[in-house]
Write a protein that holds these residues in place. Structure first.
Motif: not given
Lengths: 236, 236
Positions: A161-162, A164, A169, B38, B120-121, B123
């Motif tokens: 689940a991205e 961007e 990725h 998320v 953004q998520k 990482k």
């Protein structure tokens, strides 16, 4: 660059039971990582995609164990459901369900848990002191299954689940985890994926972009059926 | 020390519409505080108690606005429902619904939010670097309503979910917030309160323990009806 491989989605359910005799493990839903007795860290995941995949695998004749975090969904028909809350519980349940031919890791597993879960509720006592949440890394379920030696399923499938650079990725994730396929989707705000009924999927199955597939935007049940057709072709 | 005041719970719904002409605001459910697109921090709260109170107030004739966090419950009959996600959105919705005669703050509002929500998520990139979640204090909805000057509702009622020293913590909370009543319950692991259907309630309505009430353990609908009877007596 992505070459769109148009899969025939109009076929619906695979004829017969192409996955009869195959054992599958599917993870689904979020995990909840406790902060204290009343608070937790969660992921936005309805479990709809993972549950739909479990149902489609069972409809294709597979013997399916679904390991699910907290969701508000009915149990899919003909599937053994194991309910867990945390990432560590999910890994334990998956390992207990091995060996299997197919593993589909569709759960949105929390990457981190709170390092020291509090036994009592954290209090806002007016002192103005604000707690600082120290995190620890959770076990990586997809990587663990993918690198499981003799107990590694023949086909290990992960989701990415991205928000961007979705394909880039996902390709890096596939290499890092050691799984066979990554189904990537875009969960950027506004994409409507989380909690929604539709998913646009990129299937990354090899190092080279030439074998990438883009599946047309469709319902999560459609994605599940398309995936089961691809899995059935893999085992044909 | 607690003096048990046995309220007659066998009466069921109040006869007639004792709260006709009164306006009530009820908050219910958890709040979700985003970490990134998320992930979020949540409280364990089904919203069952708050929704039951909103329904009981409406049944007693009150004009009810229910401000609810994310729950999996049907809207109560005859109630205006405003859906929010975060504590700040809940406060905005409550203030927009003022003035009111009665405010019942049954939501499990997050005391803290993440100081800097990521666009953004976040990482897990294999670097082994683990993020540290800095928290900020959320607005205190119960205290804000209780100290709202000319817009303060006549009767402001809060809940206290405690895991230890239930009555002492609730009495301190009532004084600190400036509300009229606190309904306290024990949410220690094993009490079955969160997500469950039963609540043992202590009603703290004054500085002295002599006026404390202990309500027998009963369903959340029963607690809601008992509370509406107490509210009706207050306005009688």
């Amino acid at each position: 660059e992505i070459i769109a491989a148009v899969v025939d989605f109009l076929e619906g359910q695979p004829a017969g039971k192409p996955l009869a005799g195959k054992k599958a493990i599917v993870t689904s839903g979020p995990t909840h990582e406790p902060i204290d007795p009343v608070r937790y860290i969660a992921n936005r995941s309805s479990g709809k995609q993972g549950h739909a995949i479990a149902a489609a695998l069972a409809a294709a004749g597979a013997d399916v164990t679904l390991v699910s975090g907290p969701v508000n969904l009915p149990d899919p028909t003909g599937v053994k459901v194991v309910r867990i809350e945390t990432a560590r519980q999910m890994l334990d349940a998956v390992q207990a369900a091995l060996p299997a031919d197919i593993a589909v890791c569709a759960a949105a597993v929390a990457d981190w848990r709170v390092a020291a879960e509090a036994g009592q509720k954290l209090k806002k006592d007016g002192s103005g002191v604000i707690p600082d949440l120290k995190l620890s890394e959770n076990p990586d379920i997809l990587a663990t299954i993918s690198q499981n030696g003799s107990k590694r399923p023949n086909l290990v499938i992960g989701f990415a689940a991205e928000t961007e650079n979705v394909v880039e990725h996902a390709r890096a994730k596939r290499a890092r985890k050691g799984c066979d396929w990554i189904l990537a989707n875009n969960v950027a705000p506004g994409s409507g994926t989380f909690g929604g009924d539709h998913n646009e999927i990129f299937l990354i199955s090899a190092v080279d972009a030439a074998s990438d597939e883009v599946w047309p935007r469709q319902g999560k049940d459609g994605v599940a059926r398309a995936l089961v057709q691809r899995i059935s072709r893999h085992f044909a």
